[in-house]
Each structure stands twice: as C-alpha cells, then as structure tokens.
Design an enzyme around this catalytic site. Sequence first.
Site, PDB file in Angstrom:
ATOM      1  N   THR A 101     -11.418-106.611 -14.764  1.00  0.00           N
ATOM      2  CA  THR A 101     -12.465-105.944 -14.034  1.00  0.00           C
ATOM      3  C   THR A 101     -13.728-106.795 -13.921  1.00  0.00           C
ATOM      4  OG1 THR A 101     -13.101-104.574 -15.954  1.00  0.00           O
ATOM      5  CG2 THR A 101     -11.666-103.535 -14.220  1.00  0.00           C
ATOM      6  N   GLU A 115       1.300-114.402 -28.364  1.00  0.00           N
ATOM      7  CA  GLU A 115       1.108-114.433 -26.779  1.00  0.00           C
ATOM      8  C   GLU A 115       2.284-114.508 -25.968  1.00  0.00           C
ATOM      9  OE1 GLU A 115      -2.667-116.489 -25.324  1.00  0.00           O
ATOM     10  OE2 GLU A 115      -3.495-115.985 -27.245  1.00  0.00           O
ATOM     11  N   ASN A 161      -5.146-110.552 -17.665  1.00  0.00           N
ATOM     12  CA  ASN A 161      -5.504-111.769 -18.161  1.00  0.00           C
ATOM     13  C   ASN A 161      -5.144-111.563 -19.712  1.00  0.00           C
ATOM     14  OD1 ASN A 161      -7.247-113.956 -19.244  1.00  0.00           O
ATOM     15  ND2 ASN A 161      -8.498-112.630 -19.855  1.00  0.00           N
ATOM     16  N   HIS A 180      -6.108-112.532 -23.567  1.00  0.00           N
ATOM     17  CA  HIS A 180      -7.354-112.854 -24.385  1.00  0.00           C
ATOM     18  C   HIS A 180      -6.790-112.939 -25.840  1.00  0.00           C
ATOM     19  CE1 HIS A 180     -11.462-113.158 -25.317  1.00  0.00           C
ATOM     20  NE2 HIS A 180     -11.359-112.717 -26.478  1.00  0.00           N
ATOM     21  N   MET A 199     -10.378-120.908 -17.033  1.00  0.00           N
ATOM     22  CA  MET A 199     -11.447-120.864 -17.913  1.00  0.00           C
ATOM     23  C   MET A 199     -12.657-120.631 -16.782  1.00  0.00           C
ATOM     24  SD  MET A 199     -10.677-120.778 -20.880  1.00  0.00           S
ATOM     25  CE  MET A 199     -12.091-121.239 -21.915  1.00  0.00           C
ATOM     26  N   SER A 215       0.556-123.443 -21.984  1.00  0.00           N
ATOM     27  CA  SER A 215       1.528-122.864 -22.838  1.00  0.00           C
ATOM     28  C   SER A 215       2.043-121.385 -22.385  1.00  0.00           C
ATOM     29  CB  SER A 215       1.389-122.956 -24.341  1.00  0.00           C
ATOM     30  OG  SER A 215       0.399-122.037 -24.640  1.00  0.00           O
TER      31      SER A 215
HETATM   32  C1  GRF Z   1      -4.692-118.694 -24.703  1.00  0.00           C
HETATM   33  O1  GRF Z   1      -5.119-118.524 -26.027  1.00  0.00           O
HETATM   34  C2  GRF Z   1      -5.156-117.295 -23.979  1.00  0.00           C
HETATM   35  O2  GRF Z   1      -5.288-116.269 -24.720  1.00  0.00           O
HETATM   36  C3  GRF Z   1      -6.553-117.613 -23.511  1.00  0.00           C
HETATM   37  O3  GRF Z   1      -6.448-119.100 -23.074  1.00  0.00           O
HETATM   38  C4  GRF Z   1      -5.541-119.698 -24.020  1.00  0.00           C
HETATM   39  C5  GRF Z   1      -4.608-120.402 -22.876  1.00  0.00           C
HETATM   40  O4  GRF Z   1      -3.758-121.234 -23.496  1.00  0.00           O
HETATM   41  N1  GRF Z   1      -6.983-116.828 -22.251  1.00  0.00           N
HETATM   42  P1  GRF Z   1      -2.518-122.066 -22.685  1.00  0.00           P
HETATM   43  O5  GRF Z   1      -3.323-122.877 -21.593  1.00  0.00           O
HETATM   44  O6  GRF Z   1      -1.567-120.822 -21.965  1.00  0.00           O
HETATM   45  O7  GRF Z   1      -1.756-122.864 -23.854  1.00  0.00           O
END
Ligand code: GRF
Length: 222
Positions: free
Chosen positions: A146, A179, A112, A114, A95, A18
């Site tokens: 990092t 995000e 990144n 988070h 991941m 997303s």
């Molecule tokens: C998000 O919550 C992001 O903060 C974390 O992983 C999730 C990714 O979601 N690092 P998506 O695949 O972008 O929907």
Amino acid sequence: MTERCLPTIVVLISGRGSNLQAICEAVMYGAIHARIGAVISNQPEAAGLEFARGAGITTEIIDHRTFSSRPDFDAALAATIDRFTPDLVVLAGFMRILGAVFVQRYLGRLINIHPSLLPHYPGLNTHQQALADGVAQHGATVHYVTAEVDTGPIIAQASVAVEPGDTTESLAERVLSREHVLYPTVIEWICRGDVCLDEGRALLRKEPFPTTDFDELMQLLC
Ligand code: GRF
C-alpha cells in the site's frame, strides 16, 4: 492446464535476486502454477538479471537515474510492467519507494517481502535492529503493498529464533532461507486464488486470516 491459462507474474528486483531464483525454481518445478512474464530491474548491474537471462526469462531495465522525477520513473516502470499484463507484481528486493499512483494502479496485485516480523523494523537494517533489541524471534513478512512503506496488509510471516552468538550475517542468512520458502508458497496461494486483498484486508479463502504465522498457515493450506 495449458500455459496460456496460467497467471502471469512480473518480478521487480534491484540486486542479488535470491528470492527471484527461489520463485523461478518453484515455477520450474511446478510448485507455483504461473509463468514469469518478465524480470524488471532499476539497477542495470543487478545480479538477478544474469540469473533471469540464464533461465530464459525476458528482462528489462528501467534505470531510475535516467528519470528526472519519481513520478516519471514510476510511470515508465508501470508502462513496462503493463506490456506483460501481469496478474501479480512481485517485489523481490526492489529498492525503490513506489509512489501512491503506482501503488493504486496495482493494488491487490502488488506484494513485497520484508526481512522482519512487521510491524517490527520497517525500513532498512532490520537484522541489526533485532539483534540490538535482543528479541527472541525475528523473521520475514509477505504483505500487500500500500502507499505507506512496509505497512500493507500482512499475508504471512515466517519466524526464526534468534540464537545466542548470532551475528547480523548469521541471522540474515537464516531469515533469507525462510524467505525462499515463504515467498514462493505465498505466491502460489495467491495464484490459485486462496489469498486476495479485499477492501484493504488480506483474506484467506474469503475470510479474515485466522493467523499470519506461516507454519500454521502451511498446516491449513498444504
Ligand atoms: C531480502 O532480504 C528481502 O526480504 C528484501 O530484500 C532482500 C532481497 O534479497 N526485501 P534478494 O535480492 O532476493 O537476494
């Protein structure tokens, strides 16, 4: 500006995608002045790959399960990324933990997102932890990557208020929608040269950040 002059972004994903979608839309609508060179996933079945293909973006799969060691995976990933000569490598729900050699190769070009207000709740299950602690504010952080996981220099943080009755799902949904604004906006700041990493510090227009609060930064930069 012609397409040739635009910075190139490579996005790494593992799943839903997303954030990738929000970034693509920002590129399509001209809110990010860059081109997406490729989307790379370590998971062949990542839903984000389907989206990228539908948007006409080059996709690559580097399946970590086909490598016998972490350094071998990192090296194959780097070789694939480098084919697209990116100015910025964007982790968007990627991941896999990346090794120090990989991180050093892209230092200052690797970011990144988070789902917490770092340094609170690095790692997984951030929303559950925030609810269990009864915090009033939760949110998301964009940072340079990092070698230590979830500890790199912070660029910007978007907060959400934790509401009475929030569940993990409702809180996660509100953080995610923040995000989707935070990440594309920070990417544009980097692409236009407002934000950089210098000697281990994130700088805003060559100065230390006056704040990392996204809403305050928006007032300053937009
Ligand atoms: C998000 O919550 C992001 O903060 C974390 O992983 C999730 C990714 O979601 N690092 P998506 O695949 O972008 O929907």
